[in-house]
Design a protein around this motif. Structure first.
Motif, PDB file in Angstrom:
ATOM      1  N   ASP A 220      -0.544   1.886  -0.856  1.00 16.57           N
ATOM      2  CA  ASP A 220      -1.695   2.094  -1.743  1.00 16.57           C
ATOM      3  C   ASP A 220      -1.403   3.219  -2.744  1.00 16.57           C
ATOM      4  O   ASP A 220      -0.964   4.318  -2.357  1.00 16.57           O
ATOM      5  CB  ASP A 220      -2.922   2.447  -0.906  1.00 16.57           C
ATOM      6  CG  ASP A 220      -4.126   2.781  -1.770  1.00 16.57           C
ATOM      7  OD1 ASP A 220      -4.701   1.859  -2.362  1.00 16.57           O
ATOM      8  OD2 ASP A 220      -4.451   3.993  -1.845  1.00 16.57           O
ATOM      9  N   SER A 221      -1.623   2.966  -4.024  1.00 16.74           N
ATOM     10  CA  SER A 221      -1.275   3.942  -5.060  1.00 16.74           C
ATOM     11  C   SER A 221      -2.105   5.219  -4.946  1.00 16.74           C
ATOM     12  O   SER A 221      -1.588   6.318  -5.169  1.00 16.74           O
ATOM     13  CB  SER A 221      -1.442   3.322  -6.450  1.00 16.74           C
ATOM     14  OG  SER A 221      -2.787   2.942  -6.675  1.00 16.74           O
ATOM     15  N   CYS A 247      10.094   1.530 -10.618  1.00 16.37           N
ATOM     16  CA  CYS A 247       8.992   0.891 -11.335  1.00 16.37           C
ATOM     17  C   CYS A 247       7.981   0.226 -10.411  1.00 16.37           C
ATOM     18  O   CYS A 247       7.245  -0.685 -10.838  1.00 16.37           O
ATOM     19  CB  CYS A 247       9.547  -0.136 -12.333  1.00 16.37           C
ATOM     20  SG  CYS A 247      10.439   0.624 -13.689  1.00 16.37           S
ATOM     21  N   GLY A 248       7.926   0.651  -9.159  1.00 17.56           N
ATOM     22  CA  GLY A 248       6.964   0.072  -8.233  1.00 17.56           C
ATOM     23  C   GLY A 248       5.535   0.443  -8.604  1.00 17.56           C
ATOM     24  O   GLY A 248       5.248   1.553  -9.047  1.00 17.56           O
ATOM     25  N   THR A 249       4.621  -0.504  -8.402  1.00 21.57           N
ATOM     26  CA  THR A 249       3.226  -0.288  -8.791  1.00 21.57           C
ATOM     27  C   THR A 249       2.527   0.755  -7.929  1.00 21.57           C
ATOM     28  O   THR A 249       1.418   1.174  -8.248  1.00 21.57           O
ATOM     29  CB  THR A 249       2.442  -1.607  -8.705  1.00 21.57           C
ATOM     30  OG1 THR A 249       2.591  -2.163  -7.381  1.00 21.57           O
ATOM     31  CG2 THR A 249       2.961  -2.606  -9.726  1.00 21.57           C
ATOM     32  N   GLU A 250       3.162   1.198  -6.841  1.00 15.76           N
ATOM     33  CA  GLU A 250       2.557   2.256  -6.030  1.00 15.76           C
ATOM     34  C   GLU A 250       2.431   3.564  -6.819  1.00 15.76           C
ATOM     35  O   GLU A 250       1.641   4.431  -6.448  1.00 15.76           O
ATOM     36  CB  GLU A 250       3.379   2.490  -4.753  1.00 15.76           C
ATOM     37  CG  GLU A 250       4.732   3.133  -4.962  1.00 15.76           C
ATOM     38  CD  GLU A 250       5.829   2.153  -5.329  1.00 15.76           C
ATOM     39  OE1 GLU A 250       6.986   2.577  -5.508  1.00 15.76           O
ATOM     40  OE2 GLU A 250       5.514   0.942  -5.409  1.00 15.76           O
ATOM     41  N   MET A 251       3.168   3.687  -7.920  1.00 14.74           N
ATOM     42  CA  MET A 251       3.100   4.893  -8.744  1.00 14.74           C
ATOM     43  C   MET A 251       2.172   4.684  -9.941  1.00 14.74           C
ATOM     44  O   MET A 251       2.272   5.383 -10.950  1.00 14.74           O
ATOM     45  CB  MET A 251       4.507   5.296  -9.194  1.00 14.74           C
ATOM     46  CG  MET A 251       4.638   6.654  -9.870  1.00 14.74           C
ATOM     47  SD  MET A 251       3.893   8.038  -8.993  1.00 14.74           S
ATOM     48  CE  MET A 251       5.088   8.295  -7.692  1.00 14.74           C
ATOM     49  N   ALA A 252       1.211   3.775  -9.816  1.00 13.95           N
ATOM     50  CA  ALA A 252       0.305   3.489 -10.927  1.00 13.95           C
ATOM     51  C   ALA A 252      -0.540   4.708 -11.306  1.00 13.95           C
ATOM     52  O   ALA A 252      -0.973   4.832 -12.454  1.00 13.95           O
ATOM     53  CB  ALA A 252      -0.598   2.314 -10.563  1.00 13.95           C
TER      54      ALA A 252
END
Length: 339
Positions: A220-221, A247-252
Motif C-alpha cells: 500500500d502506497s 517505478c513501482g506504484t507503491e511510491m505514488a
C-alpha cells in the motif's frame, strides 16, 4: 635466441644454477642456454631466488607441479576447508572469505591459515558431486545465490512509467553518482508470497548500510510513505538528502514523503535495476533469509536482526570493512565536526 615455450630441461637448469653461483646475470645465462631472459628470471625467482636456486631441486619441483590431476587446496587442508565452510554457513561470499584470509596472513595474526582465492572456492563448490552438494545444503552450507553452476543474466526491455509527478534519475545531483557525499539512498520493496506481504529496504550509497522497513499494510502506497517517514525521521538532515526508487506504484505518494522528510525522490528508468545496483544486491542477500514464495515478517525487531547480520558482513567495495563500521564513522565524524 630461441623464444619457444618448450619446457626447461635438467641440463638447462644445471646451467642456470652454475650461472647463478658464478654471479652471472640472467641475460647472460639466457644467452648461454638459448632462452629468453624472462624465462630464466622467472625460473630463478620461482625456485628460491639467487640465494637458494638449485638445479636438481628446481627440476623436482617442476615435475611435481606438472602432475595431473592436482589436489585442490581445500581438499588437501582440512583446517582451511572447515574455515571456509564455517564462513559459508553464515552467508559469507567466497570473496569475503578470501579477503579475510589474505588480511590475516598480511597482519600475521595468530593461528592464521593459508590463503585461498575466491575463484578456488567457487571452483571447489562447482566441482562437488550432487550428493555432496545436498549434504552441504543440509548443513546450511551453500553459495548465497544457491547456485551449483554459473549462469548469465538477462535484461528486461524498458516500459513506460505510471507515477504522476516523477523526477527522473537523470536529474539527480552529480554528487550522488560518485558516492563520496553521504546521505543518498536507494530503496525498493521485497515482496512476499503471492504479493500479500512486503518489506521496504533503504541502502545508503556511501556506506552500503541497510535500514529495513516493516510494512504491515504490504505494498500500500500510503503505508509505505508512513513507514519511510518513520524510518528516516531520526536521521540527521545531512544523512537524508535523496532517495532513488524504481517505478513501482507503491511510491505514488513520493511528494508527501518529500514534504515530510525533505528527502527528494528520484525514479530509475523502468526495468533498469543496475541504476540501483547497491539496493538490488542487498535485496538479493535478503532473499537468503526470505526466499521467494514465503511471507515477509512484519516484526521490526526481527527485520533489524537480519539487517544487523547483513550490515556486519565485510564488503570488498569498502576495502573489506563492514557497512556498520563505515556508517558509524560517518555519524561520529560529522558529529565531531559540527561540535
Amino acid at each position: 635466441m630461441n623464444g619457444s615455450r618448450r619446457l626447461l630441461t635438467v641440463a638447462e637448469r644445471e646451467e642456470i644454477a652454475l650461472g647463478v653461483a658464478s654471479g652471472v646475470s640472467g641475460e647472460q645465462i639466457a644467452a648461454r642456454i638459448g632462452r629468453c631472459p624472462s624465462v630464466v628470471c622467472r625460473e630463478i625467482a620461482r625456485h628460491g631466488g639467487r640465494a637458494g636456486y638449485r638445479g636438481h631441486r628446481a627440476q623436482d619441483r617442476a615435475v611435481t607441479a606438472r602432475c595431473r590431476p592436482k589436489v585442490r587446496r581445500l581438499d588437501a587442508d582440512e583446517r582451511l576447508r572447515e574455515r571456509v565452510l564455517d564462513r559459508m554457513r553464515v552467508s559469507w561470499s567466497p570473496g569475503q572469505i578470501a579477503a579475510e584470509l589474505k588480511r590475516q596472513a598480511a597482519t600475521g595474526q595468530a593461528g592464521m591459515m593459508p590463503t585461498v582465492s575466491h575463484q578456488a572456492i567457487y571452483d571447489w563448490i562447482y566441482a562437488r558431486p550432487k550428493g555432496e552438494l545436498r549434504a552441504l545444503a543440509a548443513r546450511q552450507i551453500t553459495l548465497r545465490s544457491g547456485r551449483t553452476r554459473r549462469r548469465g543474466r538477462r535484461l528486461n526491455p524498458a516500459q513506460k512509467a505510471r507515477i504522476v509527478g516523477m523526477t527522473s534519475i537523470e536529474q539527480r545531483p552529480d554528487e550522488v553518482a560518485h558516492r563520496r557525499v553521504p546521505g543518498h539512498w536507494e530503496g525498493d520493496l521485497l515482496i512476499g508470497k503471492a504479493g500479500r506481504t512486503a518489506m521496504g529496504t533503504l541502502v545508503e550509497r556511501t556506506s552500503r548500510f541497510l535500514i529495513p522497513v516493516a510494512l504491515p499494510l504490504g505494498k500500500d502506497s500510503g503505508g509505505l510513505k508512513d513507514a519511510l517517514i518513520d524510518a528516516v525521521t531520526d536521521l540527521p538532515a545531512w544523512l537524508r538528502k535523496t532517495l532513488t526508487w524504481d517505478c513501482g506504484t507503491e511510491m505514488a505518494q513520493h511528494a508527501a514523503l518529500t514534504v515530510a522528510t525533505n528527502v527528494k525522490v528520484y525514479f530509475a528508468h523502468p526495468h533498469s535495476p543496475w541504476e540501483r545496483g547497491t539496493n538490488e544486491n542487498t535485496n538479493r542477500w535478503l532473499r537468503e533469509y526470505f526466499p521467494k514464495g514465503t511471507d515477509i515478517p512484519t516484526d521490526p525487531a526481527y527485520l533489524w536482526s537480519v539487517a544487523r547480520e547483513i550490515n556486519g558482513r565485510p564488503r570488498q567495495i569498502l576495502d573489506w570493512r563492514k557497512p556498520t563500521e563505515v556508517f558509524t564513522e560517518l555519524l561520529t565524524s560529522k558529529i565531531a565536526y559540527t561540535e
